[in-house]
Design an enzyme around this catalytic site. Sequence first.
Site, short mmCIF file in Angstrom:
data_model
loop_
_atom_site.label_atom_id
_atom_site.label_comp_id
_atom_site.label_asym_id
_atom_site.label_seq_id
_atom_site.Cartn_x
_atom_site.Cartn_y
_atom_site.Cartn_z
N GLY A 1 0.99 -1.25 -0.14
CA GLY A 1 0.05 0.09 0.09
C GLY A 1 0.83 1.27 -0.06
O GLY A 1 1.99 1.20 0.36
N GLN B 1 3.28 10.05 1.31
CA GLN B 1 4.43 9.34 1.32
C GLN B 1 5.21 9.69 -0.04
O GLN B 1 6.65 9.40 -0.13
CB GLN B 1 4.19 7.80 1.38
CG GLN B 1 3.85 7.37 2.64
CD GLN B 1 3.52 5.86 2.74
OE1 GLN B 1 2.32 5.40 2.29
NE2 GLN B 1 4.33 5.09 3.34
N CYS C 1 5.89 -0.13 7.42
CA CYS C 1 5.51 1.17 6.33
C CYS C 1 6.86 1.44 5.75
O CYS C 1 7.89 1.47 6.18
CB CYS C 1 5.06 2.27 7.48
SG CYS C 1 4.77 3.83 6.35
N LEU C 2 6.43 1.61 4.37
CA LEU C 2 7.63 2.03 3.38
C LEU C 2 8.26 3.40 3.79
O LEU C 2 9.56 3.50 3.41
CB LEU C 2 6.95 2.22 1.99
CG LEU C 2 6.52 1.03 1.37
CD1 LEU C 2 6.08 1.34 -0.06
CD2 LEU C 2 7.61 -0.21 1.31
N HIS D 1 -4.63 1.71 7.48
CA HIS D 1 -3.34 2.02 7.60
C HIS D 1 -2.86 3.14 6.48
O HIS D 1 -2.67 4.46 6.98
CB HIS D 1 -2.30 0.88 7.36
CG HIS D 1 -0.92 1.25 7.34
ND1 HIS D 1 0.24 0.96 8.06
CD2 HIS D 1 -0.08 2.24 6.51
CE1 HIS D 1 1.30 1.41 7.92
NE2 HIS D 1 1.24 2.41 6.87
N GLU D 2 -3.44 3.04 5.23
CA GLU D 2 -3.30 4.20 4.12
C GLU D 2 -3.99 5.24 4.50
O GLU D 2 -3.67 6.43 4.18
CB GLU D 2 -3.41 3.63 2.85
CG GLU D 2 -2.56 2.15 2.50
CD GLU D 2 -0.98 2.50 2.70
OE1 GLU D 2 -0.69 3.68 2.76
OE2 GLU D 2 -0.29 1.43 3.17
N HIS E 1 -2.70 7.51 6.93
CA HIS E 1 -1.68 8.35 6.27
C HIS E 1 -2.24 9.90 5.82
O HIS E 1 -1.64 10.81 6.10
CB HIS E 1 -1.05 7.78 5.26
CG HIS E 1 0.26 6.86 5.69
ND1 HIS E 1 1.32 7.19 6.17
CD2 HIS E 1 0.30 5.63 5.22
CE1 HIS E 1 2.55 6.39 6.29
NE2 HIS E 1 1.69 5.32 5.79
NI NI Z 1 2.53 3.28 5.65
#
Ligand code: NI
Length: 170
Positions: free
Chosen positions: A46, A51, A94-95, A136-137, A140
Amino acid sequence: MAKLPIVLAPDPVLKQTCQPVETIDDDVRARLDDMVETMYAAPGIGLSAPQVADKRRLIVCDVAREGESAQVFKMVNPEIVWRSDEKVVAEEGCLSIPDHYGDVSRFREIKVTYLDPEGASQEVEANGLLSACIQHEIDHLDGVLFIDYLTPLKRNMILRKMKKLKRLQK
Ligand code: NI
């Protein structure tokens, strides 16, 4: 399509509230495609607009496992309109916080409405990994990271390590 640089925590862009998209145009569609390419290249399941330093309410996800066919979601202005009473705890990463993981409690099932890249209203019922990923997304988009659910001790330890990593990358 183009692969975009991923913003690493801590960064102010990851703590802001993103703005709803008013018109879905070629620019929005191109951004969603670039986000998908960036997510697959990472690789991740995701990715959210902040991000990639974008302040619009856009997320992409694909939780298909290796060997399964891709099932990519591109969501504009996603909104959780129903949540199950039951919650489930699972490990998340998380990226923007590479190599760190923590247990997060999420709603087991959710119903999400969003606009697709053509501007059509869509609704999806999600459970399992997809449910956690979408929650989660969407977090963000409101400046919330998974580490915000951890104890202050664990969160600060991760943030210290991330600051060090970012210093080394400069
Ligand atoms: Ni994330």
